[in-house]
Each structure stands twice: as structure tokens, then as C-alpha cells.
Design a protein around this motif. Structure first.
Motif, PDB file in Angstrom:
ATOM      1  N   LYS A 154       0.603  -1.631   0.276  1.00 37.61           N
ATOM      2  CA  LYS A 154       0.000   0.437  -0.257  1.00 37.61           C
ATOM      3  C   LYS A 154       0.585   0.808   0.210  1.00 37.61           C
ATOM      4  N   GLY A 155       2.187   1.482   0.884  1.00 38.33           N
ATOM      5  CA  GLY A 155       2.782   2.679   0.887  1.00 38.33           C
ATOM      6  C   GLY A 155       1.997   4.089   0.950  1.00 38.33           C
ATOM      7  N   ARG A 198       2.928   1.071  -7.396  1.00 38.50           N
ATOM      8  CA  ARG A 198       1.504   0.930  -7.737  1.00 38.50           C
ATOM      9  C   ARG A 198       1.148   1.255  -8.948  1.00 38.50           C
ATOM     10  N   ASP A 199       1.611   2.390  -9.198  1.00 37.64           N
ATOM     11  CA  ASP A 199       2.009   2.651  -9.943  1.00 37.64           C
ATOM     12  C   ASP A 199       2.308   2.501 -10.728  1.00 37.64           C
ATOM     13  N   THR A 200       3.652   2.240 -11.127  1.00 40.07           N
ATOM     14  CA  THR A 200       5.302   2.309 -11.724  1.00 40.07           C
ATOM     15  C   THR A 200       4.711   0.733 -12.837  1.00 40.07           C
ATOM     16  N   ALA A 250      -2.397  -4.042  -3.713  1.00 38.46           N
ATOM     17  CA  ALA A 250      -2.691  -5.870  -4.414  1.00 38.46           C
ATOM     18  C   ALA A 250      -2.958  -5.573  -6.096  1.00 38.46           C
ATOM     19  N   THR A 251      -2.541  -5.644  -7.201  1.00 38.27           N
ATOM     20  CA  THR A 251      -2.890  -5.654  -8.493  1.00 38.27           C
ATOM     21  C   THR A 251      -3.510  -7.352  -9.224  1.00 38.27           C
ATOM     22  N   ILE A 252      -4.466  -7.265  -9.887  1.00 38.57           N
ATOM     23  CA  ILE A 252      -5.046  -8.605 -10.730  1.00 38.57           C
ATOM     24  C   ILE A 252      -4.774  -8.418 -11.944  1.00 38.57           C
TER      25      ILE A 252
END
Length: 116
Positions: free
Chosen positions: A58-59, A64-66, A92-94
Motif C-alpha cells: 500500500k505505502g 503501484r503507479d509504476t 495488490a493488482t489483479i
């Protein structure tokens, strides 16, 4: 399994990453993500894995954007979204991958048809 170097400046041997549809980026440096994510997704597609969970944490959201920027330009990615609460939420990203057999095949040179 694939070899990866979580910290390339270390003298440690490469780490074996299981190709199981879950990639945890916590042990990798942000600079490694741009190469690691496409390579991992390609390995998943080769094994017939059509859905992958990338755990970026999460940070601040920078990693996540990268990851999302990399996914937008990675061939074979059908789509992606932040995981639901049970899958890690916004940590997380699916990723949905184009099935291997549906991959576009290169065009072959053919004999031109006569004009009618």
C-alpha cells in the motif's frame, strides 16, 4: 521457476521465483519492477496462467503507479485492476492475461490477389 536478483549489487545468488500467478514485489527494488513484471507475466502466459496477482504493498502508491504504467505497455495484458479486499485491496493488482493461444500471430507475406 524463474531466476531473479532481488538486489543485483549483492553477491548473493539469484533467487528462484515460483511462477504460480502471484508476484510479491516486497523483496525487490522499485528500479527492478520495469523488467521483472513483464518477464514474470510472460512466464505465466507460457504456463497457461491467465490471472496474476501482483503484490506491491500500500505505502504511498508510487510502486503501484509504476506497476500500472508497466502493465499499460506490456503486450499480452488484457486488463488489470486493484484487488478486492480479500485479494489485498489497494496493496495488490489483479492482471488478466491474453490466453497464449489467442496471441496475435505475425502476418505472413502472401501472393497478392488479382484485382477484379
Amino acid at each position: 521457476m524463474a531466476d531473479a536478483h532481488p538486489h543485483p549489487d549483492d553477491d548473493a545468488p539469484p533467487v528462484r521465483i515460483p511462477i504460480d500467478g502471484v508476484l510479491d514485489l516486497h523483496t525487490f527494488r522499485p528500479s527492478e519492477v520495469k523488467d521483472l513484471v513483464p518477464d514474470y507475466l510472460a512466464a505465466c502466459r507460457e504456463r497457461g496462467i491467465a490471472s496474476v496477482r501482483i503484490i506491491h504493498g500500500k505505502g504511498t502508491g508510487a510502486l503501484r503507479d509504476t506497476v500500472h504504467a508497466v502493465l499499460r505497455r506490456t503486450p499480452g495484458v488484457l486488463g488489470f485492476a486493484v484487488a478486492d479486499a480479500g485479494g489485498g485491496g489497494w496493496g495488490a493488482t489483479i492482471v488478466d492475461l491474453v490466453p497464449r493461444e489467442k496471441q496475435a500471430t505475425p502476418l505472413r507475406a502472401s501472393t497478392p490477389r488479382p484485382l477484379l
